[in-house]
Write an enzyme that holds these catalytic residues in place. Structure first.
Site, PDB file in Angstrom:
ATOM      1  N   CYS A  88      16.388   0.415   2.335  1.00 27.56           N
ATOM      2  CA  CYS A  88      16.660  -0.304   2.627  1.00 27.56           C
ATOM      3  C   CYS A  88      18.002  -0.633   3.435  1.00 27.56           C
ATOM      4  CB  CYS A  88      16.098  -2.240   3.382  1.00 27.56           C
ATOM      5  SG  CYS A  88      14.773  -1.858   2.257  1.00 27.56           S
ATOM      6  N   THR A 106      -6.543 -10.346  12.763  1.00 30.08           N
ATOM      7  CA  THR A 106      -7.695  -9.249  12.537  1.00 30.08           C
ATOM      8  C   THR A 106      -7.083  -8.530  11.707  1.00 30.08           C
ATOM      9  OG1 THR A 106      -8.296  -9.930  14.866  1.00 30.08           O
ATOM     10  CG2 THR A 106      -8.899  -7.476  13.544  1.00 30.08           C
ATOM     11  N   GLY A 148       0.656  -1.313   0.010  1.00 26.89           N
ATOM     12  CA  GLY A 148      -0.225   0.324  -0.054  1.00 26.89           C
ATOM     13  C   GLY A 148       0.672   1.450  -0.604  1.00 26.89           C
TER      14      GLY A 148
END
Ligand code: PLP
Length: 391
Positions: free
Chosen positions: A330, A242, A205
């Site tokens: 990174c 969840t 995203g």
């Protein structure tokens, strides 16, 4: 332009969350906070929104909603795909990937080779000076023992686009599963998975104006799947845990916006990128582009300034509030030149001085003017300090 304003040219590291995305997310923190797995209507309504987001993600990819699995990030999607394929084909022990993959695949493949008592063998395909893969070489390395091919759709450092459509068709003809890390490609490259032989596709995203901490994995209907995170029955039993509801809702909206903005990425953003690249190459001696000129994302340019350190360039750019990267986010912080540029055979004097500029639809022509005005002075100042630069 005020020197306080940030000029953000680091969109391959992460993007601003679009205001429209924030708007659709907010009610899911305060009003619609039910658990989508609950039996009551309060939770059930939230589930309907999660399913609507799944349809939005699927629409951007030309996939069916049932083929989309929400994850926490691109890295999780990558691990889920590769490990799923290996568990689904336990008799096969060979993995094919490339030398320019993001650490999410590179480190996974290295770990699978090193920490499983060499149960798995990895072939990382070389690239040429432009960073491209030779398809004939690719066909040569596939064997009856190959369980999965994992090759990125677009490279995060150079923007290079790989021929994954062709590579997937070749893998399919050999009965080999095919995964692509499309974290940088989604939203910038038209993708229609219904017409392709790709088995698994990873996305994230935060690279397309949704929040950090949400991703998705496409798993083709007929493709075998073994969950990575075992747990509850969420995501049809394919990923326990969840759901990150608000982020999933935002991710769906971001995919809808990305589809609507794709033409702008390929015209206005590309034109700004080209003006930046051409301006830098023309005004700064001993500078060069890394990667393919044509075959790449519209928003990315990777430029080496010889005889200066990328980290030093970034620190000086930071003084002017200009954000970019040297190598991927990174790896910046380490003085090792990027594995991508090394695989391309970029000379060390240039690999050390590479800067990646990555744009988005939120950049303006004014941003580009500002960077073009500041960069020659920054590079010149650093070169005057370098013992290797002939003054
Ligand atoms: N794959 C590629 C090509 C990327 O550029 C990135 C992030 O930079 C990732 C995977 C990892 O994505 P995430 O940060 O969502 O785990």
């Amino acid at each position: 332009m005020s020197e306080k304003r940030v000029v953000y040219l680091d969109n391959n590291a992460t993007t601003m969350v679009a205001p429209e995305v924030v708007d659709v997310m907010l009610p899911f923190f305060t009003e619609k906070y039910g658990n989508p797995s609950s039996m009551h209507t309060f939770g059930g309504e939230v589930d309907e929104h999660v399913e609507a987001a799944r349809r939005q993600v699927a629409a951007l990819l030309g996939a069916s909603p049932e083929e989309i699995l929400f994850t926490s990030c691109g890295t999780e999607s990558d691990s889920t795909a590769v490990l799923s394929a290996l568990r689904a084909c336990p008799e096969k022990r060979h993995i094919v990937t490339s030398k320019v993959e993001h650490p999410a695949i590179k480190s996974l493949a290295e770990n699978l080779e090193m920490f499983t008592g060499r149960r798995y063998r990895v072939t990382a395909l070389p690239v040429d000076r432009d960073g491209m893969i030779d398809l004939a070489e690719y066909e040569r390395v596939l064997t009856d023992d190959t369980a999965i091919v994992s090759v990125m759709w677009a490279n995060n450092e150079t923007g290079n686009i790989y021929p994954v459509e062709k590579m997937a068709a070749i893998a399919k003809a050999r009965g080999i599963l095919f995964h692509t890390d499309a974290v940088q490609a989604v939203g910038k490259v038209a993708i229609n998975l219904a017409e392709l032989d790709i088995d698994y596709l990873s996305m994230s995203g935060h690279k397309l104006h949704a929040p950090k901490g949400v991703g998705a994995l496409y798993v083709r209907k007929s493709t075998p799947f073994v969950p990575f995170m075992a747990g509850g029955h969420q995501e049809g039993g394919r990923r326990g845990g969840t759901e990150n509801v608000a982020s999933i809702i935002g991710f769906g909206k971001a995919c809808e916006l990305a589809g609507a903005h794709m033409a702008e990425e390929n015209t206005r953003v590309k034109a700004m990128r080209d003006r930046l690249e051409e301006g830098l190459l023309a005004s700064i001696p001993r500078s060069m582009r890394n990667g393919s000129k044509e075959n790449r994302l519209p928003n990315t340019t990777n430029i080496s300034f010889e005889y200066v350190e990328g980290e030093a360039i970034l620190l000086h750019m930071n003084l002017y509030n200009i954000c970019a990267s040297s190598g991927s986010a990174c790896t910046s912080g380490s003085l090792e030149p990027s594995h991508v540029l090394r695989a391309m055979g970029v000379p060390l004097t240039a690999a050390h001085g590479s800067v990646r500029f990555s744009l988005s639809i939120y950049n303006t022509e004014e941003d580009i003017d500002y960077v073009l005005a500041k960069m020659p002075g920054i590079i010149d100042t650093l070169r005057q300090l370098s013992p290797f630069w002939e003054k």
